[in-house]
Enzyme design. Sequence first.
Site, PDB file in Angstrom:
ATOM      1  CE  LYS A  99      -8.837  -3.513   0.930  1.00  0.00           C
ATOM      2  NZ  LYS A  99      -9.766  -2.682   1.728  1.00  0.00           N
ATOM      3  CE  LYS A 180      -4.826   5.451   0.546  1.00  0.00           C
ATOM      4  NZ  LYS A 180      -6.144   5.731  -0.087  1.00  0.00           N
ATOM      5  CE  LYS A 183     -10.069   5.034   7.859  1.00  0.00           C
ATOM      6  NZ  LYS A 183     -11.499   5.391   7.941  1.00  0.00           N
TER       7      LYS A 183
END
Length: 316
Positions: A99, A180, A183
Amino acid sequence: MRIFSGIQPTGTMHIGNYLGAIKNWVSLQEESEGAVIYSIVDLHSITLPQDPASLRQSIRNMAIYLLACGVSQHAELAWILGCMAPTGFLNRMHQWKTKGNENKEQSCLGLYSYPVLMAADILLYKATHVPIGEDQLQHLELARELCRLFNNKYEDFFPIPKAILGNFKRVMSLRDATTKMSKSDPQEMSRIELSDSPDTIKTKIQKATTDSEKHISYDPQNRPEMSNLINIYAEFSGLSHQQVCDRYQNMEKCKKAFKADLTELIASELSFVRDNVSTIQQDGSYVDSVLSTGAERARNIAEAHLREIRQMIGLR
């Protein structure tokens, strides 16, 4: 023995969270003879930009599902540990390397120091065990290293936390089985949320990516998409992967039947969650009461430990 774990409030709870963490949390809570603390780690969520109103609602929504809480002493211990954490350790963290490297000039300090805050969450309660997935092992190892550094510099105060690794398989995205289930994935079709209706679950399972093979087989290397669905089926049903495959081995249109059964299995398993959420949402005072009581209990533990830490490092 003291178990601690937490979950970020951003995004919506999905079956990956449910199978990978929440079911395990419930079992640990029922089986453990020691203290169990589960938390909504709200400070973690602001390492990336958040809309304040949406974040407040997300925290409350997560509380409805988990009835967990967080306290302010975490931030103070995170600063203390951050003053001890070698930057070389933080530079190696996977989350920062992925990130943070997307835009180094714009990445915030909070994202860089996020693993230290996670370590503070664990150590603040003198947690001895932490239920985590394999993807969080690096963060736990940092917590263990900071624990050793603190104990060696001051006194043997923190127990070195151990991982509780569940025997579940990681649940992958329904659209891309190489990533994966998340959310934060912008594709809603990539995940099944705990609030999804049976019709929505049916649509997502029917449109889940598979391959051109007509039979059912578990082969994560060569058939990752099919294997992901079989894994979800196995986790919800309690069957082994081979038992799931055997069930559809000689069936015509086995993929269609498999997806139909998987839809019914998931919808049935999650029905109690939807019913409970609906009931809790109608009683806001209950949520507030549980959060207040939990926060007070956690705060008492955290503040007592922090007083000792301040004394040891010379702040008191």
